[in-house]
Design a protein around this motif. Structure first.
Motif, PDB file in Angstrom:
ATOM      1  N   ALA A  31       0.831  -1.207   0.000  1.00  0.00           N
ATOM      2  CA  ALA A  31       0.000   0.000   0.000  1.00  0.00           C
ATOM      3  C   ALA A  31       0.863   1.254   0.000  1.00  0.00           C
ATOM      4  O   ALA A  31       0.571   2.223  -0.713  1.00  0.00           O
ATOM      5  CB  ALA A  31      -0.931  -0.002   1.204  1.00  0.00           C
ATOM      6  N   LEU A  32       1.941   1.251   0.775  1.00  0.00           N
ATOM      7  CA  LEU A  32       2.844   2.407   0.800  1.00  0.00           C
ATOM      8  C   LEU A  32       3.550   2.594  -0.542  1.00  0.00           C
ATOM      9  O   LEU A  32       3.719   3.725  -1.014  1.00  0.00           O
ATOM     10  CB  LEU A  32       3.872   2.257   1.925  1.00  0.00           C
ATOM     11  CG  LEU A  32       3.330   2.379   3.346  1.00  0.00           C
ATOM     12  CD1 LEU A  32       4.417   2.050   4.363  1.00  0.00           C
ATOM     13  CD2 LEU A  32       2.763   3.763   3.584  1.00  0.00           C
ATOM     14  N   GLU A  33       3.958   1.492  -1.168  1.00  0.00           N
ATOM     15  CA  GLU A  33       4.611   1.567  -2.479  1.00  0.00           C
ATOM     16  C   GLU A  33       3.636   2.091  -3.534  1.00  0.00           C
ATOM     17  O   GLU A  33       3.997   2.909  -4.379  1.00  0.00           O
ATOM     18  CB  GLU A  33       5.128   0.183  -2.883  1.00  0.00           C
ATOM     19  CG  GLU A  33       5.805   0.143  -4.238  1.00  0.00           C
ATOM     20  CD  GLU A  33       7.097   0.938  -4.291  1.00  0.00           C
ATOM     21  OE1 GLU A  33       7.522   1.270  -5.418  1.00  0.00           O
ATOM     22  OE2 GLU A  33       7.681   1.234  -3.229  1.00  0.00           O
ATOM     23  N   PHE A  34       2.391   1.637  -3.465  1.00  0.00           N
ATOM     24  CA  PHE A  34       1.373   2.113  -4.398  1.00  0.00           C
ATOM     25  C   PHE A  34       1.156   3.615  -4.224  1.00  0.00           C
ATOM     26  O   PHE A  34       1.055   4.362  -5.197  1.00  0.00           O
ATOM     27  CB  PHE A  34       0.058   1.359  -4.191  1.00  0.00           C
ATOM     28  CG  PHE A  34      -1.051   1.828  -5.079  1.00  0.00           C
ATOM     29  CD1 PHE A  34      -1.079   1.486  -6.419  1.00  0.00           C
ATOM     30  CD2 PHE A  34      -2.058   2.644  -4.581  1.00  0.00           C
ATOM     31  CE1 PHE A  34      -2.091   1.936  -7.252  1.00  0.00           C
ATOM     32  CE2 PHE A  34      -3.078   3.094  -5.396  1.00  0.00           C
ATOM     33  CZ  PHE A  34      -3.092   2.740  -6.733  1.00  0.00           C
ATOM     34  N   LEU A  39       1.946   9.250  -6.064  1.00  0.00           N
ATOM     35  CA  LEU A  39       2.464  10.602  -5.892  1.00  0.00           C
ATOM     36  C   LEU A  39       3.482  10.961  -6.976  1.00  0.00           C
ATOM     37  O   LEU A  39       3.496  12.087  -7.484  1.00  0.00           O
ATOM     38  CB  LEU A  39       3.086  10.762  -4.504  1.00  0.00           C
ATOM     39  CG  LEU A  39       2.107  10.717  -3.330  1.00  0.00           C
ATOM     40  CD1 LEU A  39       2.859  10.692  -1.999  1.00  0.00           C
ATOM     41  CD2 LEU A  39       1.148  11.886  -3.389  1.00  0.00           C
ATOM     42  N   GLU A  40       4.336  10.002  -7.346  1.00  0.00           N
ATOM     43  CA  GLU A  40       5.303  10.246  -8.422  1.00  0.00           C
ATOM     44  C   GLU A  40       4.594  10.497  -9.752  1.00  0.00           C
ATOM     45  O   GLU A  40       4.991  11.385 -10.519  1.00  0.00           O
ATOM     46  CB  GLU A  40       6.250   9.049  -8.571  1.00  0.00           C
ATOM     47  CG  GLU A  40       7.289   8.944  -7.500  1.00  0.00           C
ATOM     48  CD  GLU A  40       8.153   7.702  -7.649  1.00  0.00           C
ATOM     49  OE1 GLU A  40       7.938   6.910  -8.597  1.00  0.00           O
ATOM     50  OE2 GLU A  40       9.050   7.521  -6.806  1.00  0.00           O
ATOM     51  N   ASP A  41       3.554   9.729 -10.026  1.00  0.00           N
ATOM     52  CA  ASP A  41       2.791   9.918 -11.262  1.00  0.00           C
ATOM     53  C   ASP A  41       2.110  11.279 -11.297  1.00  0.00           C
ATOM     54  O   ASP A  41       2.090  11.949 -12.332  1.00  0.00           O
ATOM     55  CB  ASP A  41       1.748   8.809 -11.432  1.00  0.00           C
ATOM     56  CG  ASP A  41       2.363   7.463 -11.731  1.00  0.00           C
ATOM     57  OD1 ASP A  41       3.565   7.409 -12.067  1.00  0.00           O
ATOM     58  OD2 ASP A  41       1.640   6.448 -11.618  1.00  0.00           O
ATOM     59  N   ALA A  42       1.546  11.684 -10.166  1.00  0.00           N
ATOM     60  CA  ALA A  42       0.890  12.995 -10.099  1.00  0.00           C
ATOM     61  C   ALA A  42       1.913  14.109 -10.309  1.00  0.00           C
ATOM     62  O   ALA A  42       1.630  15.107 -10.994  1.00  0.00           O
ATOM     63  CB  ALA A  42       0.185  13.162  -8.763  1.00  0.00           C
ATOM     64  N   ASP A  43       3.101  13.937  -9.758  1.00  0.00           N
ATOM     65  CA  ASP A  43       4.160  14.931  -9.936  1.00  0.00           C
ATOM     66  C   ASP A  43       4.599  15.001 -11.399  1.00  0.00           C
ATOM     67  O   ASP A  43       4.766  16.090 -11.960  1.00  0.00           O
ATOM     68  CB  ASP A  43       5.347  14.587  -9.037  1.00  0.00           C
ATOM     69  CG  ASP A  43       6.418  15.652  -9.066  1.00  0.00           C
ATOM     70  OD1 ASP A  43       6.069  16.850  -8.962  1.00  0.00           O
ATOM     71  OD2 ASP A  43       7.605  15.298  -9.185  1.00  0.00           O
TER      72      ASP A  43
END
Length: 118
Positions: A31-34, A39-43
């Motif tokens: 869940a933390l990795e997801f 967050l990386e994708d949104a950035d």
């Protein structure tokens, strides 16, 4: 291996991938990795929107300069051709940018998970 038993109707129920009402380290790590990837994708998406906006602004501001430069260099035919397609360029440039930002705004309003509200 640490485990946490979930209460009935827990807010963390969606993290329980094997439906045993127990959260283990693997499920929490997953869940933390997801979330980190999300967050990386949104950035990356925000970066691409910023680059697209700057590119369109650069093109919009420099298009008249291209017309002026070709006219000053004596390429009157090229200046005329560039001037003739200017309205189409500006409308197309604005439309691409507007549709891209509009589609992203629409996508942001859609729920991401089953339990989320729009």
């Amino acid at each position: 291996m640490a485990q946490k038993k979930l209460q009935k109707d827990s807010a963390y129920q969606h993290l329980d991938t094997n439906a045993d009402n127990v959260l283990c380290d693997n499920e929490i790590t997953m869940a933390l990795e997801f979330k980190r990837k999300e967050l990386e994708d949104a950035d990356a998406r925000r970066d691409s929107m910023r680059y697209m906006a700057w590119f369109c602004l650069f093109g919009t501001l420099n298009y008249p300069a291209a017309i002026l430069i070709t006219a000053m260099l004596g390429y009157d035919n090229a200046a005329k051709l560039i001037t003739d397609i200017a309205p189409t360029y500006f409308i197309s440039n604005s439309a691409v940018l507007g549709f891209y930002f509009g589609a992203n705004a629409y996508a942001d309003k859609k729920p991401k998970h089953h339990g989320d509200k729009a």
